[in-house]
Design a protein around this motif. Structure first.
Motif, PDB file in Angstrom:
ATOM      1  N   ALA A 278      -1.396 -17.749  -0.921  1.00 23.84           N
ATOM      2  CA  ALA A 278      -2.120 -16.562  -0.845  1.00 23.84           C
ATOM      3  C   ALA A 278      -1.485 -15.342  -1.423  1.00 23.84           C
ATOM      4  O   ALA A 278      -0.262 -15.048  -1.640  1.00 23.84           O
ATOM      5  CB  ALA A 278      -2.869 -16.341   0.492  1.00 23.84           C
ATOM      6  N   ASN A 279      -2.315 -14.730  -1.800  1.00 24.46           N
ATOM      7  CA  ASN A 279      -1.928 -13.268  -2.478  1.00 24.46           C
ATOM      8  C   ASN A 279      -1.043 -12.761  -1.555  1.00 24.46           C
ATOM      9  O   ASN A 279      -1.263 -12.013  -0.328  1.00 24.46           O
ATOM     10  CB  ASN A 279      -3.082 -12.270  -2.485  1.00 24.46           C
ATOM     11  CG  ASN A 279      -2.801 -11.030  -3.337  1.00 24.46           C
ATOM     12  OD1 ASN A 279      -1.913 -10.597  -3.522  1.00 24.46           O
ATOM     13  ND2 ASN A 279      -3.964 -10.791  -4.189  1.00 24.46           N
ATOM     14  N   PHE A 280       0.265 -12.302  -1.849  1.00 22.78           N
ATOM     15  CA  PHE A 280       1.307 -11.967  -1.207  1.00 22.78           C
ATOM     16  C   PHE A 280       1.691 -10.214  -1.466  1.00 22.78           C
ATOM     17  O   PHE A 280       2.495  -9.827  -0.703  1.00 22.78           O
ATOM     18  CB  PHE A 280       2.431 -12.670  -1.621  1.00 22.78           C
ATOM     19  CG  PHE A 280       3.624 -12.802  -0.398  1.00 22.78           C
ATOM     20  CD1 PHE A 280       4.678 -11.923  -0.523  1.00 22.78           C
ATOM     21  CD2 PHE A 280       3.443 -13.632   0.741  1.00 22.78           C
ATOM     22  CE1 PHE A 280       5.704 -12.005   0.559  1.00 22.78           C
ATOM     23  CE2 PHE A 280       4.216 -13.673   1.603  1.00 22.78           C
ATOM     24  CZ  PHE A 280       5.405 -12.910   1.606  1.00 22.78           C
ATOM     25  N   ARG A 281       0.919  -9.592  -2.277  1.00 22.50           N
ATOM     26  CA  ARG A 281       0.962  -8.288  -2.668  1.00 22.50           C
ATOM     27  C   ARG A 281       0.340  -7.625  -1.486  1.00 22.50           C
ATOM     28  O   ARG A 281      -0.606  -7.924  -1.145  1.00 22.50           O
ATOM     29  CB  ARG A 281       0.425  -8.145  -4.025  1.00 22.50           C
ATOM     30  CG  ARG A 281       0.680  -6.507  -4.424  1.00 22.50           C
ATOM     31  CD  ARG A 281      -0.151  -6.378  -5.651  1.00 22.50           C
ATOM     32  NE  ARG A 281      -0.066  -7.154  -6.671  1.00 22.50           N
ATOM     33  CZ  ARG A 281       0.628  -6.981  -7.846  1.00 22.50           C
ATOM     34  NH1 ARG A 281       1.413  -5.988  -8.107  1.00 22.50           N
ATOM     35  NH2 ARG A 281       0.638  -7.805  -8.823  1.00 22.50           N
ATOM     36  N   PRO A 282       1.133  -6.602  -0.921  1.00 25.05           N
ATOM     37  CA  PRO A 282       0.272  -6.052   0.050  1.00 25.05           C
ATOM     38  C   PRO A 282      -0.810  -5.208  -0.213  1.00 25.05           C
ATOM     39  O   PRO A 282      -0.433  -4.531  -1.077  1.00 25.05           O
ATOM     40  CB  PRO A 282       1.557  -5.135   0.792  1.00 25.05           C
ATOM     41  CG  PRO A 282       2.403  -4.938  -0.131  1.00 25.05           C
ATOM     42  CD  PRO A 282       2.308  -6.440  -0.997  1.00 25.05           C
ATOM     43  N   GLN A 283      -1.943  -5.309   0.553  1.00 24.25           N
ATOM     44  CA  GLN A 283      -3.022  -4.627   0.267  1.00 24.25           C
ATOM     45  C   GLN A 283      -3.414  -3.746   1.494  1.00 24.25           C
ATOM     46  O   GLN A 283      -3.589  -4.230   2.645  1.00 24.25           O
ATOM     47  CB  GLN A 283      -4.495  -5.532  -0.195  1.00 24.25           C
ATOM     48  CG  GLN A 283      -4.055  -6.502  -1.056  1.00 24.25           C
ATOM     49  CD  GLN A 283      -3.927  -5.882  -2.550  1.00 24.25           C
ATOM     50  OE1 GLN A 283      -4.756  -5.071  -2.873  1.00 24.25           O
ATOM     51  NE2 GLN A 283      -2.993  -6.478  -3.482  1.00 24.25           N
ATOM     52  N   HIS A 284      -3.335  -2.302   1.155  1.00 24.84           N
ATOM     53  CA  HIS A 284      -3.526  -1.473   2.375  1.00 24.84           C
ATOM     54  C   HIS A 284      -4.089  -0.358   2.120  1.00 24.84           C
ATOM     55  O   HIS A 284      -4.437   0.194   0.760  1.00 24.84           O
ATOM     56  CB  HIS A 284      -2.069  -1.240   3.026  1.00 24.84           C
ATOM     57  CG  HIS A 284      -1.315  -0.196   1.990  1.00 24.84           C
ATOM     58  ND1 HIS A 284      -1.686   1.190   2.261  1.00 24.84           N
ATOM     59  CD2 HIS A 284      -0.531  -0.448   1.088  1.00 24.84           C
ATOM     60  CE1 HIS A 284      -0.698   1.723   1.297  1.00 24.84           C
ATOM     61  NE2 HIS A 284       0.172   0.723   0.848  1.00 24.84           N
ATOM     62  N   GLY A 285      -4.878   0.402   2.946  1.00 22.45           N
ATOM     63  CA  GLY A 285      -5.651   1.608   2.654  1.00 22.45           C
ATOM     64  C   GLY A 285      -5.311   2.786   3.252  1.00 22.45           C
ATOM     65  O   GLY A 285      -5.923   3.646   3.609  1.00 22.45           O
ATOM     66  N   LYS A 286      -3.869   2.732   3.498  1.00 22.06           N
ATOM     67  CA  LYS A 286      -3.166   3.826   4.329  1.00 22.06           C
ATOM     68  C   LYS A 286      -3.035   5.159   3.328  1.00 22.06           C
ATOM     69  O   LYS A 286      -2.400   4.738   2.219  1.00 22.06           O
ATOM     70  CB  LYS A 286      -1.884   3.635   4.977  1.00 22.06           C
ATOM     71  CG  LYS A 286      -1.972   2.780   6.013  1.00 22.06           C
ATOM     72  CD  LYS A 286      -0.647   2.368   6.609  1.00 22.06           C
ATOM     73  CE  LYS A 286      -0.681   1.678   8.001  1.00 22.06           C
ATOM     74  NZ  LYS A 286       0.507   1.372   8.715  1.00 22.06           N
ATOM     75  N   ASN A 287      -3.587   6.059   3.804  1.00 26.25           N
ATOM     76  CA  ASN A 287      -3.380   7.473   3.032  1.00 26.25           C
ATOM     77  C   ASN A 287      -2.201   8.227   3.242  1.00 26.25           C
ATOM     78  O   ASN A 287      -1.537   7.716   4.094  1.00 26.25           O
ATOM     79  CB  ASN A 287      -4.860   8.404   3.102  1.00 26.25           C
ATOM     80  CG  ASN A 287      -4.900   8.599   4.628  1.00 26.25           C
ATOM     81  OD1 ASN A 287      -3.828   8.922   5.250  1.00 26.25           O
ATOM     82  ND2 ASN A 287      -6.081   8.954   4.856  1.00 26.25           N
TER      83      ASN A 287
END
Length: 509
Positions: free
Chosen positions: A397-406
């Protein structure tokens, strides 16, 4: 004749240019050089392997190597038609839709196997079996740069340039370019010299490309226990290659093969780097050790059930802070004898669990990244050898961290992590010796530097700082120059590593 009987052990370690720039956040080039990479090998593209793609072999080829393919195709169709066929294959193996798919599925770099016969249009083939076919490869190098290096860069993807096939062969396998079954590189000063000249040309020609994340000097050196802890022959070649590369490209990471003996090559890096710089100016060679993880070939692994092989993943790569490691090849394949012993969940679920467990293990142990073998096959899907199929099924699976932290959320995380980690560090060492000044300020400075560096990597398409051995030593050297040396400078490096770790935990939580 044994491995390397004509070679003399020579060469001295050469320092890499610093992985970082004092007082500056990482540049894009430095991020490409030092991020954790996840992606496939481009097997079968520039080094023919019949089981991956048979279109270059023609109808009458008897062997399975590049030389078998080109010699057969030329014999049947002539050099002009062979040249056209090969160039069409090179230009169309990976298209724009492939690069886009890779980017959208978290690929940060590809490992691109090449052979000496194609470098600089075949100019390094004189007095080799490929000499008579040089015209077929006249445009191969320019195509490689245009259709792999430059094209990958437009999608934010790095390229590990892997000299898979060397003059004479670094091992006796067909992926070295011939089916001679011989590894003649190690017994020929002429082949050694040709290989070193090839590597130097590659290093010089790749220097302008920021997305070339590393240069690998050879693939799968043969295991050799006759020399003791590590092969003196391999050591000599690696040091000579390093010197040649550093003369023209001082900062590119250089990848060596572990010869199926990872632990001892980690010790080799540690020993050689101890001779560089000083306590006040720590330096590294900029080396990455390449190890390959397959659990489908050895008789011992074939005797194990899939559940046992999943358990073995925990010990696949040694844990160390003394060297940077990559897994240059791995797959989701287990041998049929292993599956015959399986009782439990469906095969597809076990395979996905196996792929996911490997990736997380490599994330923590192989800081420079992991490359799946292989990207695609000419005829349909390749099952558990197929990067796209395993990705689509959830095993990779996509191993790049996807986050929405500002920024506010990250600042709160920083404050919490720093307070907790600094307190734990300070309390522990006070318990060791309450009368000693442990210079906790160095830990705090290191932590902040590590956190900020990790944040800078994150800002480049959610990259993660991976090549941490070289990175930490470079930042430590800067710290010592700015703040002075003491016996406690190790505290700064501990803080930096913890800062990187905490940032990654923050964006993955």
């Amino acid at each position: 004749m044994g491995i390397g009987k004509l070679f003399k052990s020579s060469g001295t370690p050469v320092a890499s240019a610093p992985a970082t720039t004092a007082g500056q956040p990482p540049s894009q080039r430095q991020i490409y050089h030092s991020r954790f990479n996840h992606g496939p090998n481009l097997g079968g593209m520039f080094v023919a392997e019949k089981w991956i793609s048979d279109e270059l072999f023609g109808e009458k080829a008897k062997g399975t190597s590049e030389l078998d393919a080109v010699s057969s195709y030329v014999k049947q169709h002539g050099k002009g038609e062979a040249k056209s066929k090969y160039e069409d294959h090179w230009k169309n193996w990976v298209k724009d839709d492939d690069w886009k798919w890779m980017r959208d599925h978290g690929v940060t770099a590809v490992r691109a196997p090449i052979g000496y016969w194609m470098v600089d249009g075949g100019k390094f083939t004189k007095h080799t079996p490929f000499d008579k076919y040089v015209s077929v490869y006249e445009n191969a190098w320019s195509i490689f740069k245009e259709y792999v290096i430059k094209k990958a860069g437009t999608f934010g993807i790095g390229v590990l340039v892997d000299l898979h096939g060397l003059p004479g062969g670094a091992n006796g396998q067909d992926h070295s370019g011939t089916t001679s079954g011989k590894a003649e590189l190690w017994d020929s000063s002429r082949y050694e010299s040709l290989a070193l000249d090839t590597l130097q040309f590659i290093a010089q020609d790749m220097k302008p490309f920021d997305n070339v994340c590393a240069i690998q000097v050879l693939n799968e050196a043969p295991w050799d226990s006759s020399e003791g802890k590590v092969s003196k022959t391999h050591s000599s070649f690696y040091l000579k290659a390093l010197e040649k590369i550093r003369e023209v490209n001082p900062d590119v990471p250089v990848v060596i093969s572990d010869g199926w003996d990872l632990g001892n090559w980690v010790e080799w890096v540690k020993k050689k780097e101890s001779k560089l710089g000083s306590k006040e100016d720590p330096q590294t060679m900029g080396i990455i050790i390449d190890t390959h993880v397959y659990k489908c070939f050895s008789d011992a692994d074939k005797q194990k059930a899939p559940g046992q092989l999943l358990g073995d993943v925990d010990n696949a790569v040694v844990q160390t802070e003394d060297a940077d490691i990559q897994v240059g090849e791995f797959s989701c394949v287990m041998d049929g004898q292993s599956w015959d012993k399986h009782q439990g969940p469906p095969r597809e679920q076990v395979v996905c669990d196996y792929g996911q467990k490997q990736m997380w293990h490599f994330y923590y142990r192989a800081s420079a990244g992991a490359y799946f073998w292989t990207y695609k096959f000419e005829h349909g899907r390749g099952g558990e050898w197929d990067f796209r199929e395993m990705t689509d099924k959830g095993g990779l699976a996509n191993f790049r961290p996807q986050h929405g932290k500002n920024s506010d959320m990250l600042k709160r995380d920083l404050d919490g992590h720093l307070q907790r980690e600094l307190g734990a560090h300070s309390n522990y060492w006070k318990g060791v010796d309450s009368n000693k000044d442990w210079e906790d300020w160095r830990y705090q400075e290191g932590f902040m530097q590590g956190w900020n560096d990790a944040a800078a990597f994150d800002s480049f398409d959610h990259s993660e700082l991976g090549r941490l051995h070289a990175w930490a030593k470079s930042r430590l050297s800067e710290h010592i120059k700015a703040k002075g040396y003491s016996d406690n400078v190790w505290v700064y490096e501990h803080g930096l590593r913890k800062g990187v770790q905490c940032y990654s935990a923050s964006i993955r939580s």
